[in-house]
Design an enzyme around this catalytic site. Sequence first.
Site, PDB file in Angstrom:
ATOM      1  N   ILE A  96       0.870  -1.174   0.000  1.00  0.00           N
ATOM      2  CA  ILE A  96       0.000   0.000   0.000  1.00  0.00           C
ATOM      3  C   ILE A  96       0.911   1.229   0.000  1.00  0.00           C
ATOM      4  O   ILE A  96       2.083   1.145   0.372  1.00  0.00           O
ATOM      5  CB  ILE A  96      -0.981   0.028   1.197  1.00  0.00           C
ATOM      6  CG1 ILE A  96      -0.252  -0.031   2.531  1.00  0.00           C
ATOM      7  CG2 ILE A  96      -2.001  -1.086   1.078  1.00  0.00           C
ATOM      8  CD1 ILE A  96      -1.189   0.034   3.746  1.00  0.00           C
ATOM      9  N   ASP A  97       0.378   2.361  -0.422  1.00  0.00           N
ATOM     10  CA  ASP A  97       1.181   3.569  -0.561  1.00  0.00           C
ATOM     11  C   ASP A  97       1.710   4.053   0.786  1.00  0.00           C
ATOM     12  O   ASP A  97       1.133   3.770   1.843  1.00  0.00           O
ATOM     13  CB  ASP A  97       0.348   4.694  -1.197  1.00  0.00           C
ATOM     14  CG  ASP A  97      -0.101   4.354  -2.606  1.00  0.00           C
ATOM     15  OD1 ASP A  97       0.586   3.554  -3.266  1.00  0.00           O
ATOM     16  OD2 ASP A  97      -1.137   4.897  -3.036  1.00  0.00           O
ATOM     17  N   LYS A  98       2.778   4.824   0.727  1.00  0.00           N
ATOM     18  CA  LYS A  98       3.397   5.391   1.920  1.00  0.00           C
ATOM     19  C   LYS A  98       2.370   6.093   2.813  1.00  0.00           C
ATOM     20  O   LYS A  98       2.335   5.888   4.025  1.00  0.00           O
ATOM     21  CB  LYS A  98       4.492   6.375   1.513  1.00  0.00           C
ATOM     22  CG  LYS A  98       5.064   7.191   2.663  1.00  0.00           C
ATOM     23  CD  LYS A  98       6.026   8.251   2.162  1.00  0.00           C
ATOM     24  CE  LYS A  98       6.494   9.145   3.303  1.00  0.00           C
ATOM     25  NZ  LYS A  98       7.379  10.243   2.831  1.00  0.00           N
ATOM     26  N   ARG A 115      -7.081   5.746  -5.698  1.00  0.00           N
ATOM     27  CA  ARG A 115      -6.817   7.177  -5.883  1.00  0.00           C
ATOM     28  C   ARG A 115      -7.080   7.599  -7.329  1.00  0.00           C
ATOM     29  O   ARG A 115      -7.691   8.648  -7.579  1.00  0.00           O
ATOM     30  CB  ARG A 115      -5.371   7.482  -5.477  1.00  0.00           C
ATOM     31  CG  ARG A 115      -5.083   7.141  -4.020  1.00  0.00           C
ATOM     32  CD  ARG A 115      -3.595   7.139  -3.709  1.00  0.00           C
ATOM     33  NE  ARG A 115      -3.035   8.490  -3.769  1.00  0.00           N
ATOM     34  CZ  ARG A 115      -1.729   8.740  -3.687  1.00  0.00           C
ATOM     35  NH1 ARG A 115      -0.866   7.734  -3.558  1.00  0.00           N
ATOM     36  NH2 ARG A 115      -1.296   9.987  -3.742  1.00  0.00           N
TER      37      ARG A 115
END
Length: 358
Positions: free
Chosen positions: A163-165, A267
């Site tokens: 998953i993204d930062k 997103r």
Amino acid sequence: MMENDFELTDNLDELCDIGDGQQLYEHWKLQVDQGQTPLRIDKFLAEHMQHSSRNRIQTAADAGFIHVNGKPVKSNYKVRAGDVITLMLDRPRHDNTIVAEDIPLNIVYEDDVLMVVDKPAGLVVHPGAGNFHGTLINAVAWHLRDMQSFDPNDPEVGLVHRIDKDTSGLLVVAKTPDAKTNLGKQFFNKTTHRSYNALVWGNFTEEEGRIEGNIGRDPKDRLRMAVFPPDSEIGKSAVTHYRVLERFGYVTLVECILETGRTHQIRAHMKHIGHPLFADERYGGTEILRGTRSASYKAFIQNCFKLCGRQALHARTLGFVHPLTGQQMDFNSELPADMEALISKWRAFIAGNSQNEQ
């Protein structure tokens, strides 16, 4: 198999064709997914090398630096399922060996073959360009430092997905090659269950919906993903299901269920349908996209951004079949404090407006 982040820098413009006997060093490696259809390698790599343009990849191929299954190929080579692609350059790579670092981990489940971690926002999951230390996998290496069979530098173990930062929530880590292979197949076959909570700009006319559109690198911004028609050859197919959880007039809390797991999928999909994630700077969510022009409303939004200074996205649930026992494993993560505070602030705002109208 997941690749390391890599950027083909401007130094490539100065490279010449490889001479006989010239020593080469491996800088990047990827094994092509089993479901991949034949595709030109320059186009394929443009989607997988985060900061690298197709022209720069073609330059590298023409110079003999891109290899498939151990042999150099030109930019018109078509990749196939199972191909092993390596980038071989004439200089040693930066040493990004994963080292154990004493970083706190929120472990929600652990046994001999896997662990489930609840990642906080702001923590990078894997070392890559610009982030060679202080990542989740460095923390995992420390936690498993006494497990001799676990090598954090072995791609056959470790993170099964990412998953993204600046996204918080649940991730599964495989301790053994068999566990990673098994879990990887579950993700590939779409039999896992993953749901996210997101606060997005705008109101919805419907209670639930489905977003389908290929996701690939945005040609205008290599750090962002864009959505392309499902029948196009650009990007990878992606499907997101969503349903409304709570409405706040100008923003909406939604649950998103992934049918696929592409980079920045939620997103990009939400921006594509006109509902960027709240506070998502990369996708336009830090603009005031809905609401009034009053100074008090603008101040309210700025205070919201201060409460949650990252995209309002949380990996809420994760479900899979245990690779050894065959038991269904389901995990749930409560919203982190920043998102809870943000949602509470919107609830109070709506409640206050309703009282003023009475």
